[in-house]
Design an enzyme around this catalytic site. Structure first.
Site, PDB file in Angstrom:
ATOM      1  N   ASP A   1       0.827  -1.203   0.000  1.00  0.00           N
ATOM      2  CA  ASP A   1       0.000   0.000   0.000  1.00  0.00           C
ATOM      3  C   ASP A   1       0.865   1.258   0.000  1.00  0.00           C
ATOM      4  O   ASP A   1       1.965   1.255  -0.534  1.00  0.00           O
ATOM      5  CB  ASP A   1      -0.947  -0.053   1.213  1.00  0.00           C
ATOM      6  CG  ASP A   1      -2.280   0.606   0.912  1.00  0.00           C
ATOM      7  OD1 ASP A   1      -2.289   1.841   0.764  1.00  0.00           O
ATOM      8  OD2 ASP A   1      -3.299  -0.096   0.829  1.00  0.00           O
TER       9      ASP A   1
ATOM     10  N   HIS B   1      -3.936   5.078   4.148  1.00  0.00           N
ATOM     11  CA  HIS B   1      -4.640   3.876   3.705  1.00  0.00           C
ATOM     12  C   HIS B   1      -3.979   2.596   4.244  1.00  0.00           C
ATOM     13  O   HIS B   1      -4.642   1.733   4.829  1.00  0.00           O
ATOM     14  CB  HIS B   1      -4.620   3.910   2.174  1.00  0.00           C
ATOM     15  CG  HIS B   1      -5.562   3.013   1.485  1.00  0.00           C
ATOM     16  ND1 HIS B   1      -5.133   1.878   0.843  1.00  0.00           N
ATOM     17  CD2 HIS B   1      -6.890   3.074   1.312  1.00  0.00           C
ATOM     18  CE1 HIS B   1      -6.191   1.288   0.284  1.00  0.00           C
ATOM     19  NE2 HIS B   1      -7.260   1.995   0.560  1.00  0.00           N
TER      20      HIS B   1
ATOM     21  N   SER C   1     -11.531  -1.797   0.042  1.00  0.00           N
ATOM     22  CA  SER C   1     -10.253  -1.633   0.721  1.00  0.00           C
ATOM     23  C   SER C   1     -10.274  -2.122   2.141  1.00  0.00           C
ATOM     24  O   SER C   1      -9.309  -2.687   2.636  1.00  0.00           O
ATOM     25  CB  SER C   1      -9.962  -0.141   0.865  1.00  0.00           C
ATOM     26  OG  SER C   1      -9.161   0.283  -0.146  1.00  0.00           O
TER      27      SER C   1
END
Ligand SMILES: *[C@@H]1O[C@H](CO)[C@@H](O)[C@H](O)[C@H]1NC(C)=O
Ligand SMILES: *[C@@H]1O[C@H](CO)[C@@H](O)[C@H](O)[C@H]1NC(C)=O
Ligand SMILES: *[C@@H]1O[C@H](CO)[C@@H](O)[C@H](O)[C@H]1NC(C)=O
Ligand SMILES: [Ca+2]
Ligand SMILES: [Ca+2]
Length: 657
Positions: free
Chosen positions: A199, A240, A415
């Site tokens: 990520d 994230h 996600s």
């Protein structure tokens, strides 16, 4: 046991009779590489203009190693970033004098490298877009007290982790959760299992993550150093990865944030999303990083979810994935978990070559009352589902760790769903460290639950396949059940060897009528009597080449001999492509899992939409993947109503008949 090709874009006809069970990236003839390159270029033209980066894939004429490669780089004015997937002969060079992204290949630089006597090939890397799924900007959190039972973790955010324990908080449906407490109660918390979060970095100094951080297995491929710390931006755009990491392995009972699904497992950070353009080499190095230290790779990103992109793993990345499943985890195979996509009903995750791959476990999401989320895509390659956000209050996202020691309750999108699955698989791997990548998929099919999942729009119903397994086009085989998966993992016996059978092809071009349906059938013996005989299905692929005046209006169904109908391509209203169509694209379905492949398969192609379209189906090849011998025969059945019992009985009845 190894597993053979199928990939897709370049399935080799030469390999047809090859008797191996290895998942294999086929040896490429010039013709086949041409096909791959043209498919890739074609799909790129559609989405965004092709750019070229300052990085080069360089192959040396022998195994010279890192130091020699660095000298070769230097004498040509390049810098050696290191080996490609640990190789001694393939390297990643950059040229600092070139722009990071340009619209033309730099022929002189490529020529310069190729002229070096120790270099056999040099390919300038193209740059493409890979996007994070489900980014939510920072919100201020106010906690309220929610009562806990004394067995629950004491962490302050645990009461908000409705996906771990749904008591009906925020209008959710009680017991609609991952059933993780049932796994923890068996003493299983993820010990000695590592999940890599591929990520934008991981805040590994976060108090809820730092003791579960596996530094040795971590790397930063965006900056090329061992410290995958997120780059600061005002809007916390790079939060994230940290949010995903906490879902897997945030620590328990430490007074910080909540808990991870596998709170005693380890996370590694692989920073790879934070540079202007993605390249094949960054993806390949990420997905092939430390495959014996990393058990599970979790990816919550992919090609742009704009409903008109058809794109997937490129050359080196495909090799990395295939190597991961064949050789990773000391031969048991790495587990690649993939977020199925946030493109909503106008996209189809079978057009995303990562999510649709047999070698990834593609995970969709449900919200806390059992509906699909509005951004969920659907496709026949999705294996199962986990959770994303709340129904009534969209801020009721997934509670997890956030940047700079903070916590959040609003992580969302598919996600948020994929790392939950990674956490559940980490529990299964602690319960039984000898599970292979295929065992994990079988366990997922057998233990996921319909629970109360439903399609908010009533389009996709739960359907029984030919051996009694219930599936849904949105949710795959249902929501993961950690308690059931851990219990079955403990008694699991590795499934029999996998084979790849070319079930036959239709190669004459056939017109798709503007009104009505083109129906093609293929009778297959499923390689009976050969050494690639498949009697019990795992994945099925329809490798299709077609063109049409509007790709997005094309609809394709594949029906198995047992009558299971998979929609392998749904309408994508934004996809107005009329040049490229699909070139040997491997549409995948999981819905026929456990079925017998022998008999007549049907492909239906038609146009949907308001305007009349025209097109040609040029090729359909049926690829059957599965076992010759019945799976599960040595597994004890404790619950006669379990899916295991149902499938075993179907297989036994079939044998008697
Ligand atoms: C932990 O896992 C590694 C392989 O990933 C294995 O070699 C080792 O024996 C395991 N340790 C324990 C305590 O189970
Ligand atoms: C893909 O890999 C093959 C074999 O390694 C190579 O010949 C070919 O040029 C590569 N294609 C691209 C686009 O990198
Ligand atoms: C599709 O291919 C056929 C046969 O090759 C060709 O005649 C037709 O013009 C093509 N159609 C489109 C929309 O590209
Ligand atoms: Ca905690
Ligand atoms: Ca998508």
């Amino acid at each position: 046991m190894r597993d053979e090709t199928t990939c897709c874009l370049v399935r080799s006809t030469r390999n047809r009779q090859k008797a191996t069970t290895m998942e294999q990236w086929p040896s490429l003839s010039i013709l086949l590489s041409f096909l791959l390159i043209s498919a890739v270029i074609l799909s790129l033209c559609q989405a965004a203009p092709e750019v070229f980066t300052n990085s080069f894939y360089v192959r040396l004429n022998g195994e010279h190693g890192h130091d020699v490669a660095s000298r070769i780089a230097k004498r040509n004015g390049f810098e050696n970033l290191g080996p490609v997937m640990g190789s001694k002969s393939e390297f990643h060079f950059v040229h600092r004098g070139l722009n990071h992204a340009r619209t033309k290949r730099s022929v002189p630089h490529t020529r310069l490298l190729k002229a070096d006597p120790l270099i056999t090939s040099a390919i300038q890397q193209s740059g493409f877009r890979r996007v994070k799924r489900g980014f939510n900007p920072l919100k201020v959190e106010n906690l309220v007290d929610v009562p806990l039972s004394h067995n629950d973790p004491s962490d302050p955010y645990f009461p908000y982790q409705w996906y771990l324990k749904n008591t009906g908080q925020n209008g959710g449906k009680p017991k609609l959760d991952l059933n993780v407490e049932a796994a923890w109660a068996q003493g299983i918390t993820g010990k000695n299992v590592t999940t890599a979060i591929m990520d934008d970095g991981v805040d590994y100094m976060h108090p809820d993550l730092k003791f579960n951080y596996n530094a040795k297995a971590s790397y930063d491929f965006s900056s090329n150093d061992p410290y995958p710390y997120p780059r600061y931006t005002d809007d916390w755009f790079n939060s994230h990865g940290t949010r995903c990491a906490g879902e897997v392995a945030a620590a328990r009972d430490n007074g910080v944030c909540g808990v991870g699904v596998a709170y005693d497992s380890k996370v590694a950070g692989i920073r790879m999303l934070d540079q202007p353009y993605m390249t094949d080499l960054i993806e390949a190095n990420s997905m092939g990083h430390e495959p014996n230290l990393i058990d599970i790779y979790s990816a919550s990103w992919g090609p742009t979810d704009d409903g008109k992109t058809v794109d997937g793993p490129r050359n080196a990345t495909m090799r990395a994935i295939v190597r991961g499943v064949n050789e990773g985890r000391n031969g048991l195979g790495n587990i690649y978990v993939w977020a199925s996509g946030d493109g909503g009903e106008d996209d189809d995750c079978n057009c995303d070559g990562y999510a649709a791959s047999m070698w990834t476990v593609s995970i969709n999401s449900a919200i806390n009352d059992g509906q699909n989320a509005h951004y969920d895509e659907s496709c026949s390659s999705t294996l199962a589902s986990t959770f994303s956000n709340g129904a009534k209050d969209p801020n009721t996202g997934v509670a997890t760790t956030d940047l700079y020691g903070k916590c959040t309750r609003s992580h969302s999108g598919t996600s948020a769903a994929a790392p939950e699955a990674a956490g559940v698989f980490a529990l299964a791997l602690e319960a039984n460290p000898s599970l292979t990548w295929r065992d994990i998929q079988h366990l997922t099919v057998l233990t996921s639950k319909r629970n109360s999942l439903f399609d908010a729009k009533g389009r996709f119903h739960w359907t029984m396949n030919g051996v009694g397994l219930e599936f849904n086009h949105l949710f795959g085989f249902g929501v993961l059940d950690a308690g059931a998966m851990v219990a079955l993992s403990r008694e699991w016996k590795t499934v029999p060897a996998r084979y790849h059978c070319d079930g036959g092809s239709v190669k004459e071009a056939r017109r798709v009528p503007s009104r009505g349906t083109l129906v093609l059938t293929l009778d297959t013996k499923a390689c009976q009597g050969t050494d690639t005989e498949v009697n019990y299905l795992e994945h099925v692929q329809a490798v299709v080449t077609l063109n049409s005046t509007r790709r997005g209006d094309t609809n394709i169904y594949l029906t198995s001999p047992m009558g299971t109908r998979s929609m392998i391509l749904s309408r994508r209203p934004n996809d107005d492509d009329r040049h490229d169509g699909f070139v040997k694209w491997p549409f995948m379905t999981t819905h026929t899992w456990g079925e017998y492949p022998k008999g007549t398969w049907t492909l239906e192609v038609r146009f949907v939409g308001d305007v009349l379209q025209a097109g040609w189906l040029k090729e359909w090849t049926l690829m059957l993947h599965g076992t010759r011998d019945a799976p599960y025969v040595n597994l004890p059945v404790t619950d006669p109503h379990s899916k295991l019992a149902v499938v075993k009985k179907a297989h036994e009845d079939r044998k008697k008949a």
